[in-house]
Design a protein around this motif. Structure first.
Motif, mmCIF file in Angstrom:
data_model
loop_
_atom_site.group_PDB
_atom_site.id
_atom_site.type_symbol
_atom_site.label_atom_id
_atom_site.label_comp_id
_atom_site.label_asym_id
_atom_site.label_seq_id
_atom_site.Cartn_x
_atom_site.Cartn_y
_atom_site.Cartn_z
ATOM 1 N N ILE A 12 6.989 2.808 40.718
ATOM 2 C CA ILE A 12 6.596 3.929 39.871
ATOM 3 C C ILE A 12 6.838 5.224 40.640
ATOM 4 O O ILE A 12 6.574 5.313 41.835
ATOM 5 N N GLY A 13 7.310 6.234 39.937
ATOM 6 C CA GLY A 13 7.731 7.456 40.610
ATOM 7 C C GLY A 13 6.629 8.445 40.918
ATOM 8 O O GLY A 13 6.902 9.573 41.301
ATOM 9 N N ALA A 14 5.355 8.094 40.732
ATOM 10 C CA ALA A 14 4.248 9.006 41.010
ATOM 11 C C ALA A 14 3.186 8.272 41.820
ATOM 12 O O ALA A 14 2.867 7.115 41.544
ATOM 13 N N ILE A 15 2.618 8.974 42.813
ATOM 14 C CA ILE A 15 1.642 8.367 43.720
ATOM 15 C C ILE A 15 0.214 8.732 43.346
ATOM 16 O O ILE A 15 -0.665 7.867 43.275
ATOM 17 N N ILE A 16 -0.052 10.016 43.092
ATOM 18 C CA ILE A 16 -1.426 10.480 42.902
ATOM 19 C C ILE A 16 -2.140 9.798 41.730
ATOM 20 O O ILE A 16 -3.319 9.438 41.854
ATOM 21 N N PRO A 17 -1.462 9.557 40.578
ATOM 22 C CA PRO A 17 -2.170 8.889 39.481
ATOM 23 C C PRO A 17 -2.570 7.446 39.793
ATOM 24 O O PRO A 17 -3.350 6.853 39.037
ATOM 25 N N GLN A 18 -2.068 6.877 40.886
ATOM 26 C CA GLN A 18 -2.381 5.493 41.221
ATOM 27 C C GLN A 18 -3.584 5.363 42.157
ATOM 28 O O GLN A 18 -3.750 4.355 42.831
ATOM 29 N N ALA A 19 -4.418 6.372 42.197
ATOM 30 C CA ALA A 19 -5.623 6.331 43.026
ATOM 31 C C ALA A 19 -6.693 5.479 42.360
ATOM 32 O O ALA A 19 -6.660 5.228 41.143
ATOM 33 N N GLY A 20 -7.663 5.052 43.158
ATOM 34 C CA GLY A 20 -8.845 4.399 42.620
ATOM 35 C C GLY A 20 -9.877 5.430 42.193
ATOM 36 O O GLY A 20 -9.560 6.617 42.035
ATOM 37 N N LEU A 21 -11.122 4.976 42.020
ATOM 38 C CA LEU A 21 -12.182 5.850 41.521
ATOM 39 C C LEU A 21 -13.373 5.835 42.463
ATOM 40 O O LEU A 21 -13.727 4.803 43.028
ATOM 41 N N LEU A 22 -13.990 7.012 42.620
ATOM 42 C CA LEU A 22 -15.260 7.134 43.329
ATOM 43 C C LEU A 22 -16.315 7.543 42.313
ATOM 44 O O LEU A 22 -16.189 8.574 41.650
#
Length: 800
Positions: free
Chosen positions: A211-221
């Protein structure tokens, strides 16, 4: 491997594949007891906090679970002032961990742990905090396009080496973050660990490189409740002293000023500098510039580099315009001469306002004012002197409105304005910029429309538009671009653009591996082509095909090979320096290679040869760049570099005489030697040395006149006519600095600098004599001390 272990590993891989599309969630735990940042995690609250674990490899073997012997456990606590992160990083060979001590924001050769926080959970921007195993801090504002390490926040950390690995304990005040004022917070969150000795990078929530994007693949706090963003008001007063001296005179200068950072609300921040001082910024790498374009320099002034991602939307800002060379040349009579011409214009003050609303609207305003600047002109008959304005009082303003949506797309409106006091040139540029990604971040449609207006004696307008379609996922990717720029498009009062008046088509195909193979950790092949046509004539002004491949070996050595072919004659509409005229460029081919050995080794080297051949006898370019580096130990690093460039029978513009445009054939040689070294006393105190010697000359042997069809007519090879155009330039720059971060964001910096310049129109082929000419009565030296102290309004309020 036992059958049970094999089955367990297989099931774990299946789980990781299933979980790749799921977001992990971590609960933060509220605490009331005091948390001491000592790297021990010995407070009771740490025991009960949930654990984030099961890290997944990001690079190079994307998706592979971390080895159990390198297990990583992370916990999060929070109180009314800050969040706290405790990370335990196991390592079955702790004695092999790399722990180079560097300056802040320099990763060096060391193990790292990082936290990525997105307070609005919008998939658009991270606040990233890293700490190395040597205790060095790095921090950045990150978007998909850029990681801005010039941004510096105030936070604390401590690391502890253990018999099972290492521990990092971190405190991040809320003043260092941006988040909404909701009672219950949900933040985007990811944790990062780099095993430097293996060149492996891991994250807690998997980042899928397909996938060409990194930031949207974060988890949740989750779990943070009922906190209020603090008053974000910081004062950074400074004082500095400069002692300048040459063989002829010396000067003492004292300066004082103030930087202010104020959080207007939970989203917007105002940055201001009053009476700025940039005297200790890095020197520019000046070159002998024979091109028709100005030399572009890097921005080294902290105010103009920190947190500027929003201001770079639309590429209308070249901040070196602010406080750069004067924009006006003095008009003088035949019996007058210029005796004092300023190189730069002083900056009076500058402010930045930036932030983003809950709805995703980013607002950025940059405003700067430079002072009225004059040159001194002398009458050679009467010796009378007069002042001539070369830059009036000038206001520079940049406005950016950037609307983000769907977590991965944006549309921006940008305006750049330059207003000069009085009847001088003013400029205004407006741009509409879009970056649209599909929901799964697999395709992108980007583009812009820009309109410029110049207000001077003869007003003129221009525009530029582009459309870019990109496949951003998978092994096979491509990029298609079409662009049109009108004749009078001009952004050079606040931005920088070298060429206009053409339309262009560009295409790129690339193939990459996403996981290591038997021979490669990474591999990519690119094939690109571009063609440009001049608007009025339709002539081809640029056309090329480029094939390149780059890869890293299993031993983490990096290689790159590239071939560039210009298969037909093209025409240069800029080299003649006269509107409507052009010169021809013959067919050509160039080849380059790059080898960069693994920097984990104590000794490493970069080697970069280049060769270019034109479809004319003996018009060639050869270059060899070599840069060895040696890490003596974790405190000392030395880097040397040498660059040798040789142009045979190069041709270019030299003059205009009797209505003719004169070109010259010349041999050009350039030699550059650089040294940089660092000695780190500890992770807050460092000595740095940087030295650069530059020698370049252009020796002419023939002159030509430019024909209307772009080709050349031979004129003369008479030395009396040719040699006056010869140029020989020697430059020397040397910086020795001591830096001590004695308190958070507070620094004492001591600089010794000397530099020299020797320019002449006679060629000196002997290196020793060039040194003599350079350092004879040309050396300027500066000794300076600067102190900056960070004051947090909240700390003052608590003390009172």
């Amino acid at each position: 491997m036992t059958r049970f272990a094999a089955i367990s590993a297989f099931l774990l891989l299946l789980f990781c594949q299933f979980a790749a599309g799921q977001k992990k969630t971590l609960q933060a735990v509220s605490v009331t007891e005091n948390i001491t940042i000592n790297g021990k995690l010995d407070e009771a609250a740490w025991e009960a906090a949930p654990i984030a674990t099961d890290f997944i490899m990001f690079e190079p073997d994307n998706g592979k679970p971390i080895d159990p012997s390198k297990k990583t456990d992370v916990k999060v606590l929070y109180d009314n002032q800050a969040i706290y992160i405790g990370a335990v990083m196991y390592d079955d060979e702790p004695h092999k961990m790399l722990k180079e001590i560097t300056e802040r924001d320099d990763f060096g050769t060391s193990e790292h742990f990082g936290i990525f926080i997105n307070g609005f959970n919008d998939g658009q921007q991270d606040y990233r905090f890293f700490v190395s195993a040597a205790g060095v801090q790095m921090d950045a504002l990150a978007t998909e396009a850029n990681e801005d390490f010039s941004w510096n926040a105030i936070w604390s950390s401590h690391v502890q080496m253990t018999e099972f690995g290492w521990v990092a304990e971190i405190r991040i005040p809320y003043a260092a973050l941006r988040f909404s004022n909701e009672a219950k917070q949900t933040w985007g969150l990811n944790f990062y660990r780099e095993l430097r000795r293996y060149r492996q990078k891991y994250t807690w929530n998997r980042i899928d490189t397909k996938i060409g994007a990194i930031i949207p693949q974060a988890g949740l706090l989750e779990g943070i409740e009922n906190i209020k963003p603090p008053t974000r008001l910081f004062f950074i007063p400074y004082a500095s002293y400069y002692y300048d001296y040459t063989d002829h005179e010396s000067n003492n200068t004292f300066k004082a000023g103030l930087d202010i950072k104020y959080g207007i609300n939970d989203s917007f921040t105002l940055d201001a500098i009053l009476v700025p001082d940039f005297g200790q910024t890095r020197f520019d790498n000046v070159v002998l510039n024979l091109s028709p374009f100005e030399q572009q320099f890097n921005e080294n002034r902290p105010f103009f580099t920190e947190g500027t991602d929003l201001f770079n939307k639309g590429s209308l800002l070249y901040s070196r315009r602010i406080g750069g060379p004067p924009s006006v040349s003095p008009t003088i009579a035949d019996n007058e001469t210029i005796v004092d011409m300023p190189n730069t214009v002083d900056l009076i003050n500058a402010v930045k306002l930036s932030g983003r609303t809950k709805g995703g609207l980013g607002v950025g305003i940059l405003n700067a004012v430079t002072e009225r600047t004059t040159a001194i002109v002398r009458n050679t008959d009467t010796q009378a002197q007069r002042d001539v304005v070369v830059e009036p009082l000038t206001n520079y303003n940049l406005l950016v409105l950037d609307q983000r949506f769907r977590g991965n797309s944006s549309v921006s409106l940008v305006n750049a304005n330059t207003t000069r006091n009085g009847s001088y040139r003013d400029a205004n540029v407006t741009a509409l910029v879009w970056d649209l990604n599909t929901k799964k971040n697999t395709y992108k449609l980007a583009g812009d429309f820009k309109y410029s207006h110049i207000n001077e004696a003869d007003d003129y307008d221009g525009f530029k538009t582009a459309l870019n379609f990109i496949k951003t996922h998978g092994h096979h990717r491509y990029d298609l671009l079409a662009k049109y720029i009108s004749k009078d498009y001009d952004i050079n009062d606040l931005g920088i653009a070298f060429i206009n008046n053409y339309y262009n088509f560009y295409a790129n195909y690339n193939y990459r591996i996403l996981n290591p193979t038997k021979n490669f950790n990474s591999f990519r092949f690119d094939l690109s082509s571009s063609v440009e046509f001049q608007n009025q004539t339709g002539k081809t002004q640029d056309y090329y095909w480029v094939a390149s491949t780059n890869f890293s070996s299993r031993k983490n050595d990096y290689w790159n090979f590239s071939a560039n072919v210009r298969p037909m004659i093209t025409y240069d509409f800029y080299q003649p320096r006269v509107s409507g005229r052009y010169s021809y460029n013959p067919r050509a081919a160039s080849f380059s290679a790059l080898f960069s050995s693994n920097y984990n080794r104590k000794f490493a080297i970069d080697i970069n040869p280049y060769a270019s051949f034109m479809d004319e006898t003996d018009r060639n370019v050869f270059e060899m760049y070599i840069s060895p580096r040696y890490r003596v130990n974790d405190r000392v690093l030395l880097i040397l570099s040498g660059d040798y460039i040789f142009h045979t029978n190069d041709r270019g513009y030299v003059d205009q005489t009797n209505g003719d445009i004169v070109f010259g054939e010349r041999d050009r040689k350039t030699l550059v030697g650089e040294l940089s070294g660092r000695y780190s006393i500890n992770n807050k105190m460092t000595f740095n040395v940087t030295a650069r010697y530059y020698w370049s000359y252009a020796e002419y042997d023939e002159l030509f006149t430019l024909r209307d069809d772009g080709f050349l007519n031979y004129q003369t090879n008479d030395p009396a006519a040719v040699s006056p155009y010869d140029e020989n330039l020697n430059l020397w720059n040397f910086d020795l600095t001591y830096s001590w971060w004695f308190a958070p964001a507070s620094q004492i910096s001591v600089l010794y600098r000397n530099n020299a310049l020797d320019y002449r129109s006679t060629i000196e082929n002997n290196l020793g004599r060039n040194f003599d000419n350079l350092f004879s009565n040309n050396l300027n030296s500066v000794f300076s001390v600067s102190i900056r102290y960070f004051v947090d309004y909240n700390s003052l309020r608590r003390k009172s």
